[in-house]
Design a protein around this motif. Structure first.
Motif, short mmCIF file in Angstrom:
data_model
loop_
_atom_site.label_atom_id
_atom_site.label_comp_id
_atom_site.label_asym_id
_atom_site.label_seq_id
_atom_site.Cartn_x
_atom_site.Cartn_y
_atom_site.Cartn_z
N LEU A 115 30.79 4.56 -7.59
CA LEU A 115 30.77 3.68 -8.39
C LEU A 115 32.55 3.46 -7.64
CD1 LEU A 115 29.02 1.91 -11.07
CD2 LEU A 115 29.13 1.11 -9.12
N GLY A 116 32.47 2.46 -7.06
CA GLY A 116 33.75 1.99 -6.05
C GLY A 116 34.20 2.62 -5.31
N ASP A 117 33.48 3.06 -4.30
CA ASP A 117 33.14 4.26 -2.92
C ASP A 117 32.56 3.44 -2.27
OD1 ASP A 117 32.85 5.92 -1.31
OD2 ASP A 117 34.15 7.03 -1.32
N ARG A 118 32.54 2.03 -1.45
CA ARG A 118 31.70 1.68 -1.11
C ARG A 118 30.79 1.78 -0.18
NH1 ARG A 118 31.10 -5.17 -0.09
NH2 ARG A 118 31.58 -5.30 -1.63
N GLN A 119 31.17 2.70 0.86
CA GLN A 119 29.80 3.65 1.45
C GLN A 119 29.36 4.69 0.84
OE1 GLN A 119 32.95 5.00 4.84
NE2 GLN A 119 30.80 6.36 5.83
N ALA A 120 29.85 5.20 0.26
CA ALA A 120 28.78 6.25 -0.67
C ALA A 120 27.80 5.70 -1.88
CB ALA A 120 29.97 6.86 -1.74
N PHE A 121 28.32 4.11 -2.27
CA PHE A 121 27.50 3.93 -2.76
C PHE A 121 26.60 3.71 -2.10
CE2 PHE A 121 25.80 1.05 -5.64
CZ PHE A 121 25.02 1.11 -6.99
N ASP A 122 27.17 2.74 -1.10
CA ASP A 122 25.52 2.82 -0.86
C ASP A 122 24.50 3.28 0.44
OD1 ASP A 122 26.53 -0.06 -0.80
OD2 ASP A 122 27.36 -0.77 0.63
N ALA A 123 25.02 4.79 0.22
CA ALA A 123 24.76 5.62 1.25
C ALA A 123 22.97 6.55 -0.08
CB ALA A 123 25.37 6.95 1.28
N HIS A 124 23.48 5.66 -0.96
CA HIS A 124 21.78 5.86 -1.46
C HIS A 124 20.68 4.59 -1.87
CE1 HIS A 124 25.00 7.87 -4.10
NE2 HIS A 124 24.13 9.02 -4.31
N LEU A 125 21.41 3.72 -0.95
CA LEU A 125 20.70 2.35 -0.75
C LEU A 125 19.58 2.45 0.53
CD1 LEU A 125 23.04 -0.24 -2.09
CD2 LEU A 125 21.47 1.68 -4.00
N HIS A 126 18.30 2.08 0.11
CA HIS A 126 17.85 1.83 1.60
C HIS A 126 18.72 -0.01 2.40
CE1 HIS A 126 14.62 0.77 4.57
NE2 HIS A 126 14.64 2.37 4.66
N PRO A 127 18.97 0.21 3.70
CA PRO A 127 19.56 -0.72 3.77
C PRO A 127 18.44 -2.58 4.16
CG PRO A 127 19.23 1.18 5.97
CD PRO A 127 18.57 0.97 5.02
N ASP A 128 17.11 -1.79 4.33
CA ASP A 128 16.39 -2.93 3.41
C ASP A 128 16.13 -3.38 2.43
OD1 ASP A 128 16.22 -3.67 6.39
OD2 ASP A 128 14.65 -2.48 7.03
N LEU A 129 16.85 -3.02 1.62
CA LEU A 129 16.31 -2.36 0.09
C LEU A 129 15.93 -4.49 -0.43
CD1 LEU A 129 18.72 -1.88 -2.74
CD2 LEU A 129 19.98 -2.69 -1.14
N THR A 130 15.21 -4.51 -2.13
CA THR A 130 15.49 -5.53 -2.27
C THR A 130 15.80 -5.38 -3.16
OG1 THR A 130 12.96 -5.21 -3.00
CG2 THR A 130 13.26 -6.83 -0.74
N PHE A 131 16.61 -6.61 -4.16
CA PHE A 131 16.74 -6.47 -5.38
C PHE A 131 16.86 -7.79 -6.53
CE2 PHE A 131 19.57 -6.97 -2.71
CZ PHE A 131 21.07 -7.93 -3.46
N TRP A 132 16.83 -7.75 -7.94
CA TRP A 132 16.63 -8.85 -9.00
C TRP A 132 18.01 -8.63 -9.38
CZ3 TRP A 132 13.54 -12.09 -8.48
CH2 TRP A 132 12.72 -13.35 -7.75
N GLU A 133 18.94 -9.65 -9.93
CA GLU A 133 20.08 -9.46 -10.58
C GLU A 133 20.49 -10.72 -11.63
OE1 GLU A 133 22.90 -6.86 -10.53
OE2 GLU A 133 21.76 -5.29 -9.11
N SER A 134 20.56 -10.09 -12.97
CA SER A 134 20.92 -11.45 -13.93
C SER A 134 21.24 -12.42 -13.11
CB SER A 134 21.26 -11.16 -14.95
OG SER A 134 20.02 -9.68 -16.01
N ASP A 135 22.57 -12.64 -12.70
CA ASP A 135 23.34 -13.40 -12.02
C ASP A 135 22.78 -13.49 -10.40
OD1 ASP A 135 24.21 -10.80 -11.12
OD2 ASP A 135 26.20 -11.51 -10.88
N ALA A 136 21.36 -13.16 -10.11
CA ALA A 136 21.34 -13.96 -9.15
C ALA A 136 20.58 -15.11 -8.92
CB ALA A 136 21.02 -12.67 -7.92
N ASP A 137 20.12 -15.55 -8.19
CA ASP A 137 19.27 -17.06 -8.21
C ASP A 137 17.64 -16.55 -8.40
OD1 ASP A 137 21.20 -18.72 -9.02
OD2 ASP A 137 21.50 -19.51 -6.59
N GLY A 138 17.68 -14.96 -7.03
CA GLY A 138 15.93 -15.50 -6.33
C GLY A 138 16.44 -13.64 -5.87
N LEU A 139 15.29 -13.41 -5.65
CA LEU A 139 14.95 -12.33 -5.37
C LEU A 139 16.71 -11.91 -4.04
CD1 LEU A 139 13.75 -9.62 -4.46
CD2 LEU A 139 12.08 -10.08 -2.93
N LEU A 140 17.06 -10.72 -3.37
CA LEU A 140 17.93 -10.72 -2.49
C LEU A 140 17.28 -9.98 -2.02
CD1 LEU A 140 20.73 -11.01 -4.38
CD2 LEU A 140 19.74 -12.77 -3.74
N SER A 141 17.80 -9.39 -0.43
CA SER A 141 16.89 -8.49 0.45
C SER A 141 18.24 -8.17 1.28
CB SER A 141 15.77 -9.35 1.48
OG SER A 141 15.32 -8.32 1.68
#
Length: 124
Positions: free
Chosen positions: A17-43
């Motif tokens: 955390l705090g290093d966006r590039q290192a954090f995002d390396a753990h994520l698939h570019p096409d990930l989908t996600f639900w977050e409590s503060d988001a209105d719907g499914l994000l992709s």
């Protein structure tokens, strides 16, 4: 062994955390996600960047002292993995911790586990 790799992937994710590039390396570019503060499914990572930017504009107070997963429970089936955990943000002074129930679906490609779906729900 795969279960240990899954929990290590999640632990490493939050240590970056705090290093966006290192954090995002753990994520698939096409990930989908639900977050409590988001209105719907994000992709996708661009939607994640938009959410991060919105959060930054409304952030109040000091950032957490630490953000770490707890009570990790992982399962793996071949190249698919599932990790469930509590994510705890600890703050200074009298501010209470913030906790989230999280479920991450991961896929192993070329020997690397990456999150393809993330679901986080604030615990009140």
């Amino acid at each position: 062994m795969s279960v240990d790799q899954l929990t290590t992937t999640i632990t490493d994710l939050y240590q970056s955390l705090g290093d966006r590039q290192a954090f995002d390396a753990h994520l698939h570019p096409d990930l989908t996600f639900w977050e409590s503060d988001a209105d719907g499914l994000l992709s996708g990572l661009s939607a994640l960047d938009d959410l991060r930017d919105r959060r930054a504009t409304r952030a109040a107070g000091k950032p957490p002292l630490s953000v770490a997963p707890e009570h990790l429970h992982a399962d793996a089936w071949g190249d698919t993995g599932l990790v469930r955990y509590v994510l705890r943000a600890r703050f200074a002074e009298a501010r209470p911790d913030e906790c989230f129930r999280v479920t991450d679906v991961l896929r192993r490609e070329a020997g690397t586990w990456r999150i393809v779906h993330h679901h986080a729900e604030a615990v009140r």
